[in-house]
Design a protein around this motif. Structure first.
Motif, mmCIF file in Angstrom:
data_model
loop_
_atom_site.group_PDB
_atom_site.id
_atom_site.type_symbol
_atom_site.label_atom_id
_atom_site.label_comp_id
_atom_site.label_asym_id
_atom_site.label_seq_id
_atom_site.Cartn_x
_atom_site.Cartn_y
_atom_site.Cartn_z
ATOM 1 N N LYS A 85 64.217 -14.850 -57.067
ATOM 2 C CA LYS A 85 65.465 -14.157 -56.759
ATOM 3 C C LYS A 85 65.972 -13.377 -57.990
ATOM 4 O O LYS A 85 66.443 -12.243 -57.876
ATOM 5 C CB LYS A 85 66.501 -15.201 -56.314
ATOM 6 N N ILE A 86 65.857 -14.002 -59.151
ATOM 7 C CA ILE A 86 66.283 -13.365 -60.407
ATOM 8 C C ILE A 86 65.477 -12.086 -60.658
ATOM 9 O O ILE A 86 66.029 -11.040 -60.991
ATOM 10 C CB ILE A 86 66.141 -14.359 -61.584
ATOM 11 N N LYS A 87 64.141 -12.175 -60.486
ATOM 12 C CA LYS A 87 63.285 -10.994 -60.660
ATOM 13 C C LYS A 87 63.737 -9.863 -59.743
ATOM 14 O O LYS A 87 63.861 -8.711 -60.160
ATOM 15 C CB LYS A 87 61.821 -11.347 -60.337
ATOM 16 N N GLN A 88 63.969 -10.225 -58.477
ATOM 17 C CA GLN A 88 64.355 -9.256 -57.457
ATOM 18 C C GLN A 88 65.685 -8.590 -57.813
ATOM 19 O O GLN A 88 65.840 -7.376 -57.712
ATOM 20 C CB GLN A 88 64.450 -9.986 -56.105
ATOM 21 N N GLU A 89 66.626 -9.403 -58.258
ATOM 22 C CA GLU A 89 67.974 -8.895 -58.560
ATOM 23 C C GLU A 89 67.964 -7.938 -59.750
ATOM 24 O O GLU A 89 68.630 -6.896 -59.730
ATOM 25 C CB GLU A 89 68.902 -10.090 -58.842
ATOM 26 N N ILE A 90 67.186 -8.280 -60.789
ATOM 27 C CA ILE A 90 67.112 -7.397 -61.968
ATOM 28 C C ILE A 90 66.461 -6.072 -61.578
ATOM 29 O O ILE A 90 66.889 -5.002 -62.015
ATOM 30 C CB ILE A 90 66.343 -8.088 -63.124
ATOM 31 N N LEU A 91 65.435 -6.166 -60.731
ATOM 32 C CA LEU A 91 64.756 -4.949 -60.283
ATOM 33 C C LEU A 91 65.703 -4.070 -59.461
ATOM 34 O O LEU A 91 65.774 -2.854 -59.664
ATOM 35 C CB LEU A 91 63.521 -5.315 -59.460
ATOM 36 N N GLU A 92 66.452 -4.687 -58.556
ATOM 37 C CA GLU A 92 67.367 -3.916 -57.719
ATOM 38 C C GLU A 92 68.498 -3.297 -58.525
ATOM 39 O O GLU A 92 68.828 -2.126 -58.352
ATOM 40 C CB GLU A 92 67.959 -4.815 -56.614
ATOM 41 N N LYS A 93 69.086 -4.093 -59.433
ATOM 42 C CA LYS A 93 70.275 -3.611 -60.146
ATOM 43 C C LYS A 93 69.943 -2.704 -61.319
ATOM 44 O O LYS A 93 70.686 -1.765 -61.606
ATOM 45 C CB LYS A 93 71.111 -4.800 -60.635
ATOM 46 N N GLU A 94 68.842 -2.994 -62.033
ATOM 47 C CA GLU A 94 68.556 -2.252 -63.269
ATOM 48 C C GLU A 94 67.220 -1.510 -63.266
ATOM 49 O O GLU A 94 66.892 -0.838 -64.229
ATOM 50 C CB GLU A 94 68.597 -3.215 -64.475
ATOM 51 N N LYS A 95 66.418 -1.661 -62.196
ATOM 52 C CA LYS A 95 65.097 -1.031 -62.091
ATOM 53 C C LYS A 95 64.109 -1.543 -63.149
ATOM 54 O O LYS A 95 63.120 -0.891 -63.451
ATOM 55 C CB LYS A 95 65.189 0.508 -62.202
ATOM 56 N N ILE A 96 64.405 -2.724 -63.709
ATOM 57 C CA ILE A 96 63.573 -3.283 -64.780
ATOM 58 C C ILE A 96 62.745 -4.439 -64.231
ATOM 59 O O ILE A 96 63.278 -5.326 -63.566
ATOM 60 C CB ILE A 96 64.476 -3.786 -65.940
ATOM 61 N N THR A 97 61.430 -4.426 -64.515
ATOM 62 C CA THR A 97 60.602 -5.578 -64.157
ATOM 63 C C THR A 97 60.605 -6.577 -65.305
ATOM 64 O O THR A 97 60.652 -6.201 -66.482
ATOM 65 C CB THR A 97 59.140 -5.191 -63.842
ATOM 66 N N VAL A 98 60.571 -7.846 -64.940
ATOM 67 C CA VAL A 98 60.529 -8.912 -65.936
ATOM 68 C C VAL A 98 59.418 -9.880 -65.555
ATOM 69 O O VAL A 98 59.005 -9.947 -64.403
ATOM 70 C CB VAL A 98 61.875 -9.679 -66.015
ATOM 71 N N THR A 99 58.935 -10.590 -66.555
ATOM 72 C CA THR A 99 57.985 -11.673 -66.296
ATOM 73 C C THR A 99 58.700 -12.987 -66.540
ATOM 74 O O THR A 99 59.473 -13.117 -67.496
ATOM 75 C CB THR A 99 56.755 -11.543 -67.203
ATOM 76 N N VAL A 100 58.447 -13.939 -65.654
ATOM 77 C CA VAL A 100 59.208 -15.184 -65.662
ATOM 78 C C VAL A 100 58.259 -16.371 -65.737
ATOM 79 O O VAL A 100 57.201 -16.371 -65.109
ATOM 80 C CB VAL A 100 60.056 -15.254 -64.368
ATOM 81 N N GLY A 101 58.628 -17.368 -66.521
ATOM 82 C CA GLY A 101 57.893 -18.628 -66.552
ATOM 83 C C GLY A 101 58.825 -19.751 -66.125
ATOM 84 O O GLY A 101 59.973 -19.807 -66.579
#
Length: 221
Positions: A133-149
């Motif tokens: 959900k966090i990945k999705q939200e950052i992508l939607e709000k800021e257009k930034i992809t992140v990697t999560v562990g």
């Protein structure tokens, strides 16, 4: 008896400075892009701060002299670092992360550790769902992809994120920790660079578990 594990989510913003430049300049997307810290001595003196993956494929690395990057990737786009802009993006993303965590540790401009144990009531699978959900939200709000562990502690969360780049989601469940540690290569541990890894390999230490058979004094030296 229900075993309560910590659940840590480590968030690493992919090739962050270059990715922000791509968001602000969509015409750069898909082309090799290099963000530079120009020292101002000459037109090309300074170092690479961040390169996107297209530029990395050509061999450009962070810390490399700009002049060297230009030799191996003459067709890349070179832009000056704009720290205040990246900081604004970072602050917005960190605030967003903060909302999802019991506790947050901002490790750098592009990395944060979240303790979400209470938020997900100690349920690891819910922790993984929250990471998605966090990945999705950052992508939607800021257009930034992140990697999560996602893991039971900070160091494991970081290691599994590093193995899952870019735009990935890596998971080490509590039941998988022992097997994971048994198979972990020594150079995959944050803080062990190529020089130290080579020294340890010479001592017969390839995997993390190999240190168990070494005597402490030998390792200390």
């Amino acid at each position: 008896h229900h075993h309560h594990h910590h659940i840590v989510i480590f968030v690493d913003f992919d090739y962050f400075f270059a990715q922000v430049e791509e968001v602000l300049n969509p015409q750069y997307k898909g082309k090799p892009l290099v963000v530079c810290v120009y020292s101002g001595r000459t037109k090309t003196s300074g170092a690479v701060a961040t390169a996107n993956y297209e530029a990395r494929k050509l061999g450009v690395k962070a810390g490399m002299p700009i002049i060297k990057a230009m030799q191996i990737a003459p067709s890349a786009i070179y832009v000056p670092m704009r720290k205040p802009i990246y900081e604004a993006f970072s602050n917005r993303i960190m605030n967003l992360l903060n909302k999802h965590a019991d506790k947050i540790e901002v490790a750098s401009i592009d990395e944060a550790y979240l303790d979400v144990t209470n938020k997900v009531e100690g349920n690891f699978e819910n922790g993984i769902e929250l990471a998605r959900k966090i990945k999705q939200e950052i992508l939607e709000k800021e257009k930034i992809t992140v990697t999560v562990g996602v893991a039971p502690n900070k160091i494991l969360a970081k290691i599994i994120a590093d193995k899952s780049k870019p735009n990935g989601l890596g998971v080490i469940r509590p039941t998988e920790v022992q097997d994971f540690l048994n198979e972990l290569d020594i150079d995959e541990i944050p803080g062990i660079g190529s020089v130290l890894a080579r020294r340890l390999n010479e001592l017969g230490i390839q995997k993390l578990r190999d240190i168990l058979s070494k005597n402490y004094n030998e390792l200390e030296k």
